[in-house]
Motif scaffolding. Sequence first.
Motif, PDB file in Angstrom:
ATOM      1  N   PHE A  73       0.835  -1.202   0.000  1.00 60.13           N
ATOM      2  CA  PHE A  73       0.000   0.000   0.000  1.00 60.13           C
ATOM      3  C   PHE A  73       0.869   1.251   0.000  1.00 60.13           C
ATOM      4  O   PHE A  73       1.791   1.392   0.809  1.00 60.13           O
ATOM      5  CB  PHE A  73      -0.904   0.017   1.235  1.00 60.13           C
ATOM      6  CG  PHE A  73      -1.684   1.295   1.384  1.00 60.13           C
ATOM      7  CD1 PHE A  73      -2.759   1.563   0.550  1.00 60.13           C
ATOM      8  CD2 PHE A  73      -1.341   2.232   2.347  1.00 60.13           C
ATOM      9  CE1 PHE A  73      -3.473   2.738   0.667  1.00 60.13           C
ATOM     10  CE2 PHE A  73      -2.050   3.412   2.474  1.00 60.13           C
ATOM     11  CZ  PHE A  73      -3.122   3.665   1.632  1.00 60.13           C
ATOM     12  N   THR A  74       0.574   2.148  -0.940  1.00 60.37           N
ATOM     13  CA  THR A  74       1.279   3.428  -1.021  1.00 60.37           C
ATOM     14  C   THR A  74       0.244   4.539  -0.983  1.00 60.37           C
ATOM     15  O   THR A  74      -0.582   4.659  -1.898  1.00 60.37           O
ATOM     16  CB  THR A  74       2.091   3.539  -2.331  1.00 60.37           C
ATOM     17  OG1 THR A  74       2.967   2.413  -2.439  1.00 60.37           O
ATOM     18  CG2 THR A  74       2.901   4.821  -2.350  1.00 60.37           C
ATOM     19  N   GLY A  98      -4.884   6.028  -2.316  1.00 55.69           N
ATOM     20  CA  GLY A  98      -3.626   5.295  -2.401  1.00 55.69           C
ATOM     21  C   GLY A  98      -3.653   4.237  -3.488  1.00 55.69           C
ATOM     22  O   GLY A  98      -4.642   4.080  -4.207  1.00 55.69           O
ATOM     23  N   LYS A  99      -2.534   3.530  -3.598  1.00 53.09           N
ATOM     24  CA  LYS A  99      -2.379   2.464  -4.590  1.00 53.09           C
ATOM     25  C   LYS A  99      -2.080   1.152  -3.859  1.00 53.09           C
ATOM     26  O   LYS A  99      -1.370   1.128  -2.850  1.00 53.09           O
ATOM     27  CB  LYS A  99      -1.223   2.760  -5.543  1.00 53.09           C
ATOM     28  CG  LYS A  99      -1.324   4.084  -6.295  1.00 53.09           C
ATOM     29  CD  LYS A  99      -2.216   3.997  -7.494  1.00 53.09           C
ATOM     30  CE  LYS A  99      -2.112   5.268  -8.337  1.00 53.09           C
ATOM     31  NZ  LYS A  99      -3.034   5.229  -9.503  1.00 53.09           N
ATOM     32  N   ALA A 100      -2.633   0.068  -4.408  1.00 50.52           N
ATOM     33  CA  ALA A 100      -2.357  -1.267  -3.875  1.00 50.52           C
ATOM     34  C   ALA A 100      -1.716  -2.089  -4.980  1.00 50.52           C
ATOM     35  O   ALA A 100      -2.320  -2.293  -6.039  1.00 50.52           O
ATOM     36  CB  ALA A 100      -3.645  -1.927  -3.398  1.00 50.52           C
ATOM     37  N   LEU A 113      -7.203   3.011  -4.828  1.00 45.55           N
ATOM     38  CA  LEU A 113      -8.223   3.060  -3.783  1.00 45.55           C
ATOM     39  C   LEU A 113      -8.720   4.492  -3.639  1.00 45.55           C
ATOM     40  O   LEU A 113      -7.936   5.447  -3.727  1.00 45.55           O
ATOM     41  CB  LEU A 113      -7.640   2.582  -2.456  1.00 45.55           C
ATOM     42  CG  LEU A 113      -6.832   1.279  -2.507  1.00 45.55           C
ATOM     43  CD1 LEU A 113      -6.192   1.005  -1.156  1.00 45.55           C
ATOM     44  CD2 LEU A 113      -7.717   0.127  -2.912  1.00 45.55           C
ATOM     45  N   TYR A 114     -10.019   4.639  -3.385  1.00 45.88           N
ATOM     46  CA  TYR A 114     -10.624   5.966  -3.328  1.00 45.88           C
ATOM     47  C   TYR A 114     -11.386   6.183  -2.023  1.00 45.88           C
ATOM     48  O   TYR A 114     -11.741   5.233  -1.324  1.00 45.88           O
ATOM     49  CB  TYR A 114     -11.600   6.146  -4.495  1.00 45.88           C
ATOM     50  CG  TYR A 114     -11.013   5.868  -5.847  1.00 45.88           C
ATOM     51  CD1 TYR A 114     -10.331   6.858  -6.565  1.00 45.88           C
ATOM     52  CD2 TYR A 114     -11.127   4.605  -6.431  1.00 45.88           C
ATOM     53  CE1 TYR A 114      -9.791   6.596  -7.815  1.00 45.88           C
ATOM     54  CE2 TYR A 114     -10.582   4.336  -7.681  1.00 45.88           C
ATOM     55  CZ  TYR A 114      -9.918   5.331  -8.360  1.00 45.88           C
ATOM     56  OH  TYR A 114      -9.380   5.063  -9.597  1.00 45.88           O
ATOM     57  N   PRO A 132     -13.324   0.019  -6.691  1.00 46.73           N
ATOM     58  CA  PRO A 132     -14.036  -0.504  -7.849  1.00 46.73           C
ATOM     59  C   PRO A 132     -13.027  -1.088  -8.834  1.00 46.73           C
ATOM     60  O   PRO A 132     -11.936  -0.555  -8.996  1.00 46.73           O
ATOM     61  CB  PRO A 132     -14.701   0.753  -8.429  1.00 46.73           C
ATOM     62  CG  PRO A 132     -13.726   1.856  -8.104  1.00 46.73           C
ATOM     63  CD  PRO A 132     -12.996   1.449  -6.839  1.00 46.73           C
ATOM     64  N   PHE A 133     -13.378  -2.181  -9.488  1.00 39.37           N
ATOM     65  CA  PHE A 133     -12.443  -2.766 -10.452  1.00 39.37           C
ATOM     66  C   PHE A 133     -13.206  -3.538 -11.532  1.00 39.37           C
ATOM     67  O   PHE A 133     -14.357  -3.928 -11.356  1.00 39.37           O
ATOM     68  CB  PHE A 133     -11.439  -3.695  -9.762  1.00 39.37           C
ATOM     69  CG  PHE A 133     -12.039  -4.977  -9.228  1.00 39.37           C
ATOM     70  CD1 PHE A 133     -12.032  -6.149  -9.976  1.00 39.37           C
ATOM     71  CD2 PHE A 133     -12.626  -5.008  -7.964  1.00 39.37           C
ATOM     72  CE1 PHE A 133     -12.593  -7.324  -9.489  1.00 39.37           C
ATOM     73  CE2 PHE A 133     -13.193  -6.172  -7.466  1.00 39.37           C
ATOM     74  CZ  PHE A 133     -13.170  -7.335  -8.224  1.00 39.37           C
TER      75      PHE A 133
END
Length: 205
Positions: A73-74, A98-100, A113-114, A132-133
């Motif tokens: 996680f960033t 962030g980003k996973a 991620l939002y 969401p993906f």
Amino acid sequence: MKNILILIVAILITSCASQSPDRETSDVKKFQKELNSEYKNPKETPLRGSNFTNFKEHPFFPIDLKYKVAAKFTKTENAASFELPTSSGKTRTYREFGKATFVLDGQKLTLTLYQNLALIKKNKYKDYLFLPFRDATNEIETYGGGKYMDLKIPKGDIIILDFNKSYHPYCAYNALDYNCPIVPAENFLPVRIEAGVMYEDVYHH
């Protein structure tokens, strides 16, 4: 080196998680039971008319713990808010949190991620994250518009993504009464995620 470290961390944490497969499977079954109960509850369900009265349970992919991954996680610093389009043509205000980044079937993948800025104003949702993906099962075994996952802000630099707990937006079942955030292009996964809720015509049986 960075890629290798991400892979090592993911393997180590996934290994730790898989030491209790019965517990992990039980946790997913609890999610499935609660989702079915929500759709059977007339105060909570998005289903209407015969879709509601005939509903018995959701179809799910078989539980597969390979789809419970430990992601690096960033956090995104100083992210500006933006308007995310919805299925109705309206928008909702979000910000990137962030980003996973994780490895699945040998592929390095990243999801964003939002935070829903209106939702997090409510105290009980202040640590809520929205994921969401879309993936290669959409329009085949799952809803064409993609799926969602609910997450909490992690305390460290690892976040657990359990795709076995992914679900369809309400508008998959009732497009007239609900408007749902459209999955951003950056969250399109070029792989099949055979986990979570499936999409079949089980509402008319």
